[in-house]
Design a protein around this motif. Structure first.
Motif, PDB file in Angstrom:
ATOM      1  N   ALA A  95      -0.547   8.711  -0.003  1.00  0.00           N
ATOM      2  CA  ALA A  95      -0.445   9.053   1.419  1.00  0.00           C
ATOM      3  C   ALA A  95      -1.199  10.334   1.758  1.00  0.00           C
ATOM      4  O   ALA A  95      -1.594  10.545   2.916  1.00  0.00           O
ATOM      5  N   ALA A  96      -1.410  11.195   0.765  1.00  0.00           N
ATOM      6  CA  ALA A  96      -2.108  12.464   1.007  1.00  0.00           C
ATOM      7  C   ALA A  96      -3.623  12.304   1.026  1.00  0.00           C
ATOM      8  O   ALA A  96      -4.336  13.232   1.423  1.00  0.00           O
ATOM      9  N   TRP A  97      -4.125  11.132   0.595  1.00  0.00           N
ATOM     10  CA  TRP A  97      -5.573  10.932   0.567  1.00  0.00           C
ATOM     11  C   TRP A  97      -6.123  10.707   1.980  1.00  0.00           C
ATOM     12  O   TRP A  97      -5.485  10.072   2.820  1.00  0.00           O
ATOM     13  N   ARG A  98      -7.306  11.199   2.192  1.00  0.00           N
ATOM     14  CA  ARG A  98      -8.008  10.933   3.442  1.00  0.00           C
ATOM     15  C   ARG A  98      -9.080   9.886   3.143  1.00  0.00           C
ATOM     16  O   ARG A  98     -10.088  10.188   2.500  1.00  0.00           O
ATOM     17  N   VAL A  99      -8.818   8.676   3.569  1.00  0.00           N
ATOM     18  CA  VAL A  99      -9.735   7.576   3.265  1.00  0.00           C
ATOM     19  C   VAL A  99     -10.024   6.788   4.529  1.00  0.00           C
ATOM     20  O   VAL A  99      -9.239   6.769   5.476  1.00  0.00           O
ATOM     21  N   GLU A 100     -11.162   6.153   4.509  1.00  0.00           N
ATOM     22  CA  GLU A 100     -11.541   5.247   5.588  1.00  0.00           C
ATOM     23  C   GLU A 100     -11.197   3.823   5.169  1.00  0.00           C
ATOM     24  O   GLU A 100     -11.572   3.385   4.078  1.00  0.00           O
ATOM     25  N   GLY A 101     -10.491   3.086   6.020  1.00  0.00           N
ATOM     26  CA  GLY A 101     -10.153   1.705   5.694  1.00  0.00           C
ATOM     27  C   GLY A 101      -9.095   1.617   4.601  1.00  0.00           C
ATOM     28  O   GLY A 101      -8.246   2.502   4.458  1.00  0.00           O
ATOM     29  N   ARG A 102      -9.182   0.536   3.828  1.00  0.00           N
ATOM     30  CA  ARG A 102      -8.181   0.300   2.783  1.00  0.00           C
ATOM     31  C   ARG A 102      -8.860   0.280   1.415  1.00  0.00           C
ATOM     32  O   ARG A 102      -9.940  -0.282   1.244  1.00  0.00           O
ATOM     33  N   LEU A 103      -8.173   0.860   0.418  1.00  0.00           N
ATOM     34  CA  LEU A 103      -8.702   0.920  -0.937  1.00  0.00           C
ATOM     35  C   LEU A 103      -8.411  -0.379  -1.670  1.00  0.00           C
ATOM     36  O   LEU A 103      -7.348  -0.989  -1.492  1.00  0.00           O
ATOM     37  N   ARG A 161      -2.084  -2.815  -3.490  1.00  0.00           N
ATOM     38  CA  ARG A 161      -0.668  -2.497  -3.262  1.00  0.00           C
ATOM     39  C   ARG A 161       0.181  -3.030  -4.418  1.00  0.00           C
ATOM     40  O   ARG A 161       1.079  -2.341  -4.916  1.00  0.00           O
ATOM     41  N   GLU A 162      -0.105  -4.255  -4.873  1.00  0.00           N
ATOM     42  CA  GLU A 162       0.634  -4.824  -5.995  1.00  0.00           C
ATOM     43  C   GLU A 162       0.401  -4.007  -7.264  1.00  0.00           C
ATOM     44  O   GLU A 162       1.327  -3.784  -8.040  1.00  0.00           O
ATOM     45  N   THR A 163      -0.827  -3.528  -7.441  1.00  0.00           N
ATOM     46  CA  THR A 163      -1.118  -2.690  -8.601  1.00  0.00           C
ATOM     47  C   THR A 163      -0.322  -1.393  -8.555  1.00  0.00           C
ATOM     48  O   THR A 163       0.193  -0.929  -9.583  1.00  0.00           O
ATOM     49  N   LEU A 164      -0.190  -0.819  -7.370  1.00  0.00           N
ATOM     50  CA  LEU A 164       0.595   0.406  -7.222  1.00  0.00           C
ATOM     51  C   LEU A 164       2.045   0.167  -7.641  1.00  0.00           C
ATOM     52  O   LEU A 164       2.638   0.988  -8.348  1.00  0.00           O
ATOM     53  N   LEU A 191       0.349   2.388   3.956  1.00  0.00           N
ATOM     54  CA  LEU A 191      -0.490   2.901   2.876  1.00  0.00           C
ATOM     55  C   LEU A 191      -1.888   2.299   2.992  1.00  0.00           C
ATOM     56  O   LEU A 191      -2.024   1.110   3.313  1.00  0.00           O
ATOM     57  N   PRO A 192      -2.917   3.070   2.712  1.00  0.00           N
ATOM     58  CA  PRO A 192      -4.294   2.576   2.872  1.00  0.00           C
ATOM     59  C   PRO A 192      -4.736   1.723   1.682  1.00  0.00           C
ATOM     60  O   PRO A 192      -5.695   2.054   0.974  1.00  0.00           O
ATOM     61  N   LEU A 193      -4.032   0.610   1.448  1.00  0.00           N
ATOM     62  CA  LEU A 193      -4.302  -0.236   0.290  1.00  0.00           C
ATOM     63  C   LEU A 193      -4.406  -1.687   0.724  1.00  0.00           C
ATOM     64  O   LEU A 193      -3.639  -2.137   1.599  1.00  0.00           O
ATOM     65  N   ASP A 194      -5.328  -2.432   0.102  1.00  0.00           N
ATOM     66  CA  ASP A 194      -5.338  -3.872   0.352  1.00  0.00           C
ATOM     67  C   ASP A 194      -4.243  -4.530  -0.492  1.00  0.00           C
ATOM     68  O   ASP A 194      -3.555  -3.852  -1.276  1.00  0.00           O
TER      69      ASP A 194
END
Length: 436
Positions: free
Chosen positions: A219-227, A197-200, A190-193
């Protein structure tokens, strides 16, 4: 309500439609179920039943998304029983009759039936009784699922024929394991720091199905790096906490608030107060219960606590929400830190018990007024001593009904203002003994 990894019996996604993540991750064995090892492990109640080959009818009680439907389905696989699922929300007498007839026919062919009833508490008492003969003669093995307390929602006859098993909400470690399984299925992380991730996981609020739905969105988001957390929360709405103002959560949380106050823990008390207010609880209900706490658990050890609560109640009525909620919070802090005593509460219960027991016993005649000559002739008021004229302003007379052994109801502890009240009680007891 469907449960974790559950779809309707026999339901298939439309041709060409991708299978939902929750469906793809549905456990294929009880050992794959996440978060319920206290029940499913070798030492657990359900694990022991399966090991002994003694599985009986069950009521699975727990919050949404913790595996109730999944466990029922896998129990049918483990015991070679035909699995039938119905929902009490949509099923009526006609469908129940059909299910029982089919199970009876199946039994005649040598095949048993595990009947899973979702939201079983939605059936009324008469409908619940309809299961009993079919459970008793072995036509069905019933597994009911409920999010409500079975003690209140299911009738005694049904409860006596089924064992209640409590399923716990999923902890963060369980949800993390579920997230890792989802990432394996997706083939990417998952694109999360870390904090995001803990917040999710926290957003899922212990509900595995809710987490998988959130993961599918991320997972459906198109993102650069980690949110980071801020970016995540700006894209996702936090899942509302499960709180039913007329159900178990209502009673469980007010119990937690009350016991936190009684236990002199202002931080815990504030937390539970905040949980209830955030869940939509009526602040007036909380104001009333907080005042009750002051009377029951603090009493005369700090009688000002009752005044604080009444003022907080009045302030809320004048200001409303959210400003008035601060007054309730301050009252809770005061109660938690006040000296505790239930001596007055215990004394009142004891006096009430004796009052019911002694019925219509009259007061002793010496403390009755005698406004007529007949009453004086009957001895009303005879021998009464006016306490203000007595030495120390205390006559020591007996004011209980004649023949009733003098009880002691009020036993103040050495806390708060009741230290002073205890000194006064002891003083009057010494005078009474000296003059008695």
């Amino acid at each position: 309500m469907a449960d974790l990894f559950d779809t309707a019996p026999g339901a298939e996604p439309p041709a060409g439609a991708p299978r939902p993540l929750a469906d793809r991750l549905r456990p294929r064995a009880l050992s794959e179920v996440i978060g319920q090892q206290d029940l499913l492990g070798p030492e657990g109640a359900l694990g022991a039943m399966l090991a002994a080959g003694s599985l009986g009818s069950l009521i699975l009680w727990g919050p949404p998304g913790v595996g109730k439907t999944t466990i029922a389905r896998l129990l049918a696989d483990e015991t070679d029983l035909h699995f039938v699922q119905i929902s009490a929300i949509f099923s009526g007498v006609a469908e129940l009759r059909r299910v029982f007839d089919e199970a009876r026919h199946r039994r005649a062919q040598g095949q048993g039936t595990l009947l899973f009833v979702d939201e079983i508490h939605r059936f009324n008492r008469a409908q619940q009784d309809a299961f009993l003969p079919h459970m008793e003669d072995g036509t069905i093995l019933l597994v009911g699922a409920t999010t409500e307390n079975p003690s209140f929602e299911l009738n005694a006859a049904l409860m006596s024929r089924a064992q209640v098993l409590v399923l716990a909400r999923l902890g963060l470690a369980d949800l993390e394991l579920l997230a890792q399984r989802a990432e394996q299925d997706l083939g990417r992380a998952l694109p999360l720091d870390g904090p995001a991730r803990e917040t999710l996981l926290e957003m899922a609020d212990g509900d595995g199905r809710a987490l998988l739905n959130l993961i599918e969105q991320v997972a459906a988001w198109r993102v650069e790096g980690r949110l980071d957390t801020q970016a995540l929360t700006s894209r996702l709405m936090r899942r509302a906490a499960q709180y039913d103002k007329s159900g178990d959560a209502h009673y469980n949380l007010i119990s937690a608030l009350h016991k936190s106050v009684r236990g002199s823990d202002p931080d815990a008390a504030l937390y539970w107060l905040a949980r209830m207010l955030a869940g939509g609880e009526d602040p007036r209900y909380l104001a009333r219960r907080i005042t009750r706490m002051a009377i029951e658990d603090i009493g005369l050890a700090d009688s000002h606590a009752q005044t604080v609560c009444l003022h907080a109640w009045e302030i809320y009525e004048r200001l409303g929400s959210p400003e008035g909620e601060l007054a309730l919070a301050q009252a809770v802090i005061y109660l938690a830190l006040a000296p505790k005593s239930n001596a007055g509460y215990a004394a009142w219960k004891s006096a009430l018990r004796d009052a019911k027991k002694t019925g219509s016993e009259p007061p002793p005649k010496h403390i009755l007024n005698a406004p007529t000559s007949l009453m004086k002739e009957q001895g009303y008021g005879a021998g009464y001593e006016y306490d203000h004229d007595a030495e120390d302003g205390f006559s020591g007379q007996d004011y209980f009904p004649e023949g009733m052994k003098r009880p002691v109801y009020y036993l103040p502890p050495e806390r708060g203002f009741e230290r002073e009240l205890k000194k006064r009680l002891d003083y009057f007891a010494r005078l009474r003994a000296r003059r008695g």
